[in-house]
Design an enzyme around this catalytic site. Structure first.
Site, PDB file in Angstrom:
ATOM      1  N   LYS A 100       0.821  -1.222   0.000  1.00  9.89           N
ATOM      2  CA  LYS A 100       0.000   0.000   0.000  1.00  9.89           C
ATOM      3  C   LYS A 100       0.856   1.274   0.000  1.00  9.89           C
ATOM      4  O   LYS A 100       0.466   2.297  -0.557  1.00  9.89           O
ATOM      5  CB  LYS A 100      -0.938   0.004   1.215  1.00  9.89           C
ATOM      6  N   GLU A 122      -9.783   5.970   3.342  1.00  9.13           N
ATOM      7  CA  GLU A 122     -10.530   4.868   3.943  1.00  9.13           C
ATOM      8  C   GLU A 122      -9.540   3.735   4.162  1.00  9.13           C
ATOM      9  O   GLU A 122      -8.497   3.690   3.510  1.00  9.13           O
ATOM     10  CB  GLU A 122     -11.642   4.410   2.998  1.00  9.13           C
ATOM     11  N   SER A 383       1.646  -9.704  -0.854  1.00  8.96           N
ATOM     12  CA  SER A 383       1.324  -8.277  -0.742  1.00  8.96           C
ATOM     13  C   SER A 383       1.604  -7.688   0.627  1.00  8.96           C
ATOM     14  O   SER A 383       1.751  -6.464   0.755  1.00  8.96           O
ATOM     15  CB  SER A 383      -0.148  -8.062  -1.103  1.00  8.96           C
TER      16      SER A 383
HETATM   17  C1  LIG Z   1      -1.625  -6.958   2.722  1.00  6.21           C
HETATM   18  C2  LIG Z   1      -2.766  -6.628   1.824  1.00  6.21           C
HETATM   19  N1  LIG Z   1      -2.881  -7.279   0.662  1.00  6.21           N
HETATM   20  C3  LIG Z   1      -3.903  -7.031  -0.190  1.00  6.21           C
HETATM   21  C4  LIG Z   1      -4.882  -6.111   0.119  1.00  6.21           C
HETATM   22  C5  LIG Z   1      -6.004  -5.916  -0.841  1.00  6.21           C
HETATM   23  O1  LIG Z   1      -5.909  -4.750  -1.576  1.00  6.21           O
HETATM   24  P1  LIG Z   1      -5.621  -4.738  -3.120  1.00  6.21           P
HETATM   25  O2  LIG Z   1      -6.544  -5.736  -3.740  1.00  6.21           O
HETATM   26  O3  LIG Z   1      -5.918  -3.346  -3.510  1.00  6.21           O
HETATM   27  O4  LIG Z   1      -4.190  -5.108  -3.337  1.00  6.21           O
HETATM   28  C6  LIG Z   1      -4.806  -5.389   1.321  1.00  6.21           C
HETATM   29  C7  LIG Z   1      -5.818  -4.392   1.664  1.00  6.21           C
HETATM   30  O5  LIG Z   1      -5.897  -3.881   2.719  1.00  6.21           O
HETATM   31  C8  LIG Z   1      -3.712  -5.664   2.197  1.00  6.21           C
HETATM   32  O6  LIG Z   1      -3.583  -5.033   3.367  1.00  6.21           O
END
Ligand SMILES: Cc1ncc(COP(=O)(O)O)c(C=O)c1O
Length: 397
Positions: A100, A122, A383
């Site tokens: 993020k 948000e 992620s």
């Molecule tokens: C670690 C992590 N991965 C994935 C996501 C999902 O978001 P996005 O689909 O935008 O990557 C989030 C959302 O809070 C997150 O904290």
């Protein structure tokens, strides 16, 4: 240093133009009062992305404050167990613990450039909120983050982190008390102060230009991974590229690096939050896309063990990639996710965020069922890290 930041490349995932359209999805469905604000953000972003000074300051921030490039780690023991070659793009090692921060630093620098004096946002899992709080502290801007009451309860660590960084966290008690409601509240708040406030959206959702802009700020993941795979794999490009999808920003950023290659793109959603896999056409939060809805077109509640994935829709570009057949969207269950988190932890010494564990869960299942042929090469974007989910995991493991 990440020098190629925001470089344009031809291909499917291009500039969606002033209408902000990805096929039949995207657009700008907001009240009159927000149209001008969105247009201003778009104009500022169009100018900034081609300005070498902006690109350089973003690349420098990503290197100095985020720790980019993040490594590509071979998951050796899990690969041997599964009979595939699994490479992990380690966004869990980015400062603040998830991807993020890439997007937030970009938008916060843009807000400064636009002369805005405060940030609003948000958050679901709290990772976007923590990233906003971090960028706000770094740049000396006050910030307000809206968060569903249910997420405030289950992501207590991140609520504390935001407050520690000096950000105001506003719990939202309406609706399902999760990300959807926090997003609605942040938009309402923005309408009231578009002159001073910059709305920092956390995924590839929302009105134009957000889905496009957020993807451009996240494409650093895919661009780095592409280069790293070229050095790590004999074929240079993996057979599969896998990422979890809530709104879809880490997946969009990852896919952007590989959309012009032969790699199969797989987005993994939560069974109860499967906008791309199970949604139908609708409009919410300023954009047209695929949403979970009942027979009357009412948005239904999403559910996921991972707070960041219980959004009832998906970013418009994912809906388009799905229609084109360029990316495939699949779902996994909460049980598979918890098993995958434990398996990754024990095989590789990495406790993933529950969101990221969705991608791992699909790889484990696909290797078992033969959908991933033996010997297949897989790039998986991890992620985020699992610290924020420890109290949830403690109940289940
Ligand atoms: C670690 C992590 N991965 C994935 C996501 C999902 O978001 P996005 O689909 O935008 O990557 C989030 C959302 O809070 C997150 O904290």
């Amino acid at each position: 240093m990440a020098t190629g930041v925001l470089a344009t490349r031809p291909g499917v995932m291009e500039d969606p133009g002033e209408r902000g359209r990805f096929g039949e999805y995207g657009g700008l469905y907001v009240p009159e009062s927000l149209v001008a604000a969105c247009r201003e953000v778009e104009a500022a972003f169009r100018e900034a992305r081609t300005d070498p000074a902006f690109r350089e300051s973003l690349a420098e921030s990503l290197a100095l404050h985020v720790g980019r490039p993040t490594p590509l780690t071979p998951a050796r023991r899990l690969s041997a167990e599964l009979g595939v070659t699994l490479l992990l793009k380690r966004e869990d090692l980015a400062h603040t613990g998830s991807h993020k921060i890439n997007n937030v630093l970009g938008q916060a620098l843009l807000a400064l450039r636009m002369g805005r004096t405060r940030l609003i946002a948000e958050t679901g899992a709290g990772q976007h909120g923590v990233a906003v709080a971090t960028a706000a502290a770094l740049l000396g801007l006050p910030a307000t983050v809206f968060m569903g009451e249910r997420d405030v309860e289950r992501q207590g660590l991140n609520v504390f982190r935001m407050r520690m960084l000096g950000t105001e966290v506003v719990p939202v008690g309406t609706g399902s008390r999760t990300l959807k409601d926090a997003t609605s509240e942040a938009m309402r708040h923005w309408v009231a102060d578009t002159e001073e406030a910059y709305y920092c959206v956390g995924s590839v959702i929302g009105p134009n230009p957000y889905p496009w802009m957020v993807r451009e700020f996240q494409r650093v993941i895919g661009d780095e991974a592409r280069e790293q795979c070229a050095g790590a794999l004999p074929a240079a490009v993996p057979d599969y590229v896998v990422a979890c999808v809530g709104g879809g920003s880490n997946a969009a950023g990852t896919f952007a690096g590989f959309v012009g290659t032969s790699a199969r793109l797989i987005g993994v959603e939560a069974e109860g939050g499967a906008g791309a896999a199970r949604g139908s056409l609708g409009v919410l939060h300023g954009f047209r896309s695929l949403f979970l809805q009942d027979d009357h077109g009412q948005i239904t509640e999403a559910h996921s063990i991972a707070a960041g994935l219980d959004y009832p829709g998906v970013g418009p570009e994912h809906a388009h990639l799905r229609d084109l057949g360029r990316a495939r969207y699949v779902t996994v269950s909460d049980e598979e996710v918890v098993d995958a988190a434990v398996r990754l932890a024990r095989a590789e010494g990495i406790v993933p965020a529950l969101e990221s564990a969705h991608a791992v869960a699909w790889v484990i299942r696909a290797a078992r069922t033969g959908e991933l042929p033996p010997g297949a090469t897989v790039l998986l974007t991890l992620s985020g890290r699992g610290d924020k989910d420890i109290s949830t995991l403690k109940e289940l493991v």
